[in-house]
Design an enzyme around this catalytic site. Structure first.
Site, mmCIF file in Angstrom:
data_model
loop_
_atom_site.group_PDB
_atom_site.id
_atom_site.type_symbol
_atom_site.label_atom_id
_atom_site.label_comp_id
_atom_site.label_asym_id
_atom_site.label_seq_id
_atom_site.Cartn_x
_atom_site.Cartn_y
_atom_site.Cartn_z
ATOM 1 N N PHE A 57 1.083 -1.338 -0.180
ATOM 2 C CA PHE A 57 -0.167 -0.010 -0.235
ATOM 3 C C PHE A 57 0.585 1.339 -0.645
ATOM 4 O O PHE A 57 0.352 2.814 -0.156
ATOM 5 C CB PHE A 57 -0.852 0.115 1.188
ATOM 6 C CG PHE A 57 -0.611 0.306 2.509
ATOM 7 C CD1 PHE A 57 0.359 0.678 2.972
ATOM 8 C CD2 PHE A 57 -0.001 -1.369 3.131
ATOM 9 C CE1 PHE A 57 0.660 0.827 4.453
ATOM 10 C CE2 PHE A 57 0.426 -1.317 4.603
ATOM 11 C CZ PHE A 57 1.080 -0.533 4.816
ATOM 12 N N ARG A 85 -3.294 7.133 20.796
ATOM 13 C CA ARG A 85 -3.682 5.726 19.835
ATOM 14 C C ARG A 85 -5.270 5.807 20.247
ATOM 15 O O ARG A 85 -5.889 4.937 19.249
ATOM 16 C CB ARG A 85 -2.710 4.521 20.077
ATOM 17 C CG ARG A 85 -1.361 5.094 19.604
ATOM 18 C CD ARG A 85 -0.305 4.070 19.394
ATOM 19 N NE ARG A 85 -1.164 2.848 18.692
ATOM 20 C CZ ARG A 85 -0.923 2.815 17.190
ATOM 21 N NH1 ARG A 85 -0.492 4.250 16.541
ATOM 22 N NH2 ARG A 85 -1.224 2.410 16.575
ATOM 23 N N THR A 91 -6.615 0.924 13.174
ATOM 24 C CA THR A 91 -6.055 2.053 11.527
ATOM 25 C C THR A 91 -7.313 2.185 10.515
ATOM 26 O O THR A 91 -7.538 2.714 10.106
ATOM 27 C CB THR A 91 -4.929 0.897 10.886
ATOM 28 O OG1 THR A 91 -3.594 1.481 12.216
ATOM 29 C CG2 THR A 91 -4.424 1.969 9.834
ATOM 30 N N ARG A 102 -10.832 7.936 14.541
ATOM 31 C CA ARG A 102 -11.725 6.943 13.541
ATOM 32 C C ARG A 102 -12.687 7.463 12.707
ATOM 33 O O ARG A 102 -13.170 6.431 11.586
ATOM 34 C CB ARG A 102 -10.337 6.429 13.134
ATOM 35 C CG ARG A 102 -9.019 7.427 12.657
ATOM 36 C CD ARG A 102 -7.849 5.696 12.745
ATOM 37 N NE ARG A 102 -6.253 5.786 12.234
ATOM 38 C CZ ARG A 102 -5.579 5.348 12.547
ATOM 39 N NH1 ARG A 102 -5.532 4.728 13.297
ATOM 40 N NH2 ARG A 102 -4.078 5.659 12.042
ATOM 41 N N ASN A 112 -7.717 7.717 7.110
ATOM 42 C CA ASN A 112 -8.012 7.624 8.091
ATOM 43 C C ASN A 112 -8.227 8.295 9.028
ATOM 44 O O ASN A 112 -8.325 8.258 10.017
ATOM 45 C CB ASN A 112 -7.598 6.115 8.102
ATOM 46 C CG ASN A 112 -6.067 5.965 8.231
ATOM 47 O OD1 ASN A 112 -5.026 7.278 8.033
ATOM 48 N ND2 ASN A 112 -5.419 4.953 9.103
ATOM 49 N N GLU A 126 9.337 11.138 14.937
ATOM 50 C CA GLU A 126 8.640 11.768 13.957
ATOM 51 C C GLU A 126 8.249 12.864 14.434
ATOM 52 O O GLU A 126 8.351 14.011 13.293
ATOM 53 C CB GLU A 126 6.911 10.599 14.310
ATOM 54 C CG GLU A 126 7.546 9.765 13.741
ATOM 55 C CD GLU A 126 5.382 8.659 13.940
ATOM 56 O OE1 GLU A 126 4.866 9.436 14.431
ATOM 57 O OE2 GLU A 126 6.305 7.491 13.349
HETATM 58 P P1 CMP Z 1 -0.370 5.365 9.628
HETATM 59 O O1 CMP Z 1 -1.334 5.322 10.823
HETATM 60 O O2 CMP Z 1 -0.451 6.193 9.091
HETATM 61 O O3 CMP Z 1 0.671 4.932 9.197
HETATM 62 C C1 CMP Z 1 0.423 3.618 7.643
HETATM 63 C C2 CMP Z 1 -0.825 3.973 6.759
HETATM 64 O O4 CMP Z 1 -1.006 3.332 5.754
HETATM 65 C C3 CMP Z 1 -1.702 3.773 7.492
HETATM 66 O O5 CMP Z 1 -2.132 4.590 8.674
HETATM 67 C C4 CMP Z 1 -3.303 3.259 6.890
HETATM 68 O O6 CMP Z 1 -4.154 4.851 6.415
HETATM 69 C C5 CMP Z 1 -2.729 3.178 5.343
HETATM 70 N N1 CMP Z 1 -2.375 1.617 5.272
HETATM 71 C C6 CMP Z 1 -3.402 1.360 3.665
HETATM 72 N N2 CMP Z 1 -3.451 0.443 4.036
HETATM 73 C C7 CMP Z 1 -2.635 -0.334 5.598
HETATM 74 C C8 CMP Z 1 -3.162 -2.075 6.060
HETATM 75 N N3 CMP Z 1 -3.486 -2.807 4.832
HETATM 76 N N4 CMP Z 1 -1.887 -2.183 6.900
HETATM 77 C C9 CMP Z 1 -1.875 -0.498 7.383
HETATM 78 N N5 CMP Z 1 -2.653 0.986 7.224
HETATM 79 C C10 CMP Z 1 -2.590 0.846 5.994
#
Ligand code: CMP
Length: 137
Positions: A57, A85, A91, A102, A112, A126
């Site tokens: 991704f 978190r 996520t 979310r 998200n 970060e």
């Molecule tokens: P974030 O916490 O910003 O960290 C990485 C990002 O990748 C996550 O939020 C999601 O928005 C995005 N993402 C897309 N596909 C996936 C997946 N399969 N697993 C985890 N993160 C994903």
């Protein structure tokens, strides 16, 4: 006291819900120690999410994160990493508990709404990625 990094992603900025999301943090014991609105370049987003570079991704993630401005913040408070978190929810918004950011503001796993550091160690990395020491108050 801990500090953690939060990003309000392009989908939530476009929906004009920055204030509503910031209120979730402030109402739950987190303080804004730094905050700015920026447009990430492809290079910025690629470096920030370097850890995901080999994931399928990654391309979509970079494309999405550069699709519009984001708001980056340093949140400070007791157990800020885990508190943030908890407030964000899972996520994938479809799996996020009711009442989380979310669940309330996100549309998909890509769009998200927010990002939050996943550990104290990554929070420091970060925060340093986005802010100079004198910008964190
Ligand atoms: P974030 O916490 O910003 O960290 C990485 C990002 O990748 C996550 O939020 C999601 O928005 C995005 N993402 C897309 N596909 C996936 C997946 N399969 N697993 C985890 N993160 C994903």
């Amino acid at each position: 006291m801990e500090k953690t990094l939060s990003i309000i992603k392009p989908d939530a900025v476009a929906k004009n819900v920055v204030g509503k999301i910031v209120d979730r943090f402030e109402s739950n014991g987190l303080r804004i120690a730094a905050m700015k609105k920026i447009q990430l370049s492809v290079s910025d987003a690629g470096k920030f999410y370097e850890v995901h570079a080999q994931r399928p991704f990654f391309g979509e993630l970079v494309e999405f994160m550069t699709s519009g401005p984001v708001v980056v913040m340093v949140l400070e408070g007791e157990n800020a990493v885990s508190k943030n978190r908890e407030l964000m929810g899972a996520t994938n918004p479809k799996e996020a508990d009711a009442g989380t950011i979310r669940a309330d503001f996100a549309d998909s796993i890509d769009a998200n709404a927010v990002h939050g550091s996943d550990s104290l160690e990554n929070a420091k990395i970060e925060i340093d990625f986005f802010f100079a020491g004198r910008e964190v108050l």
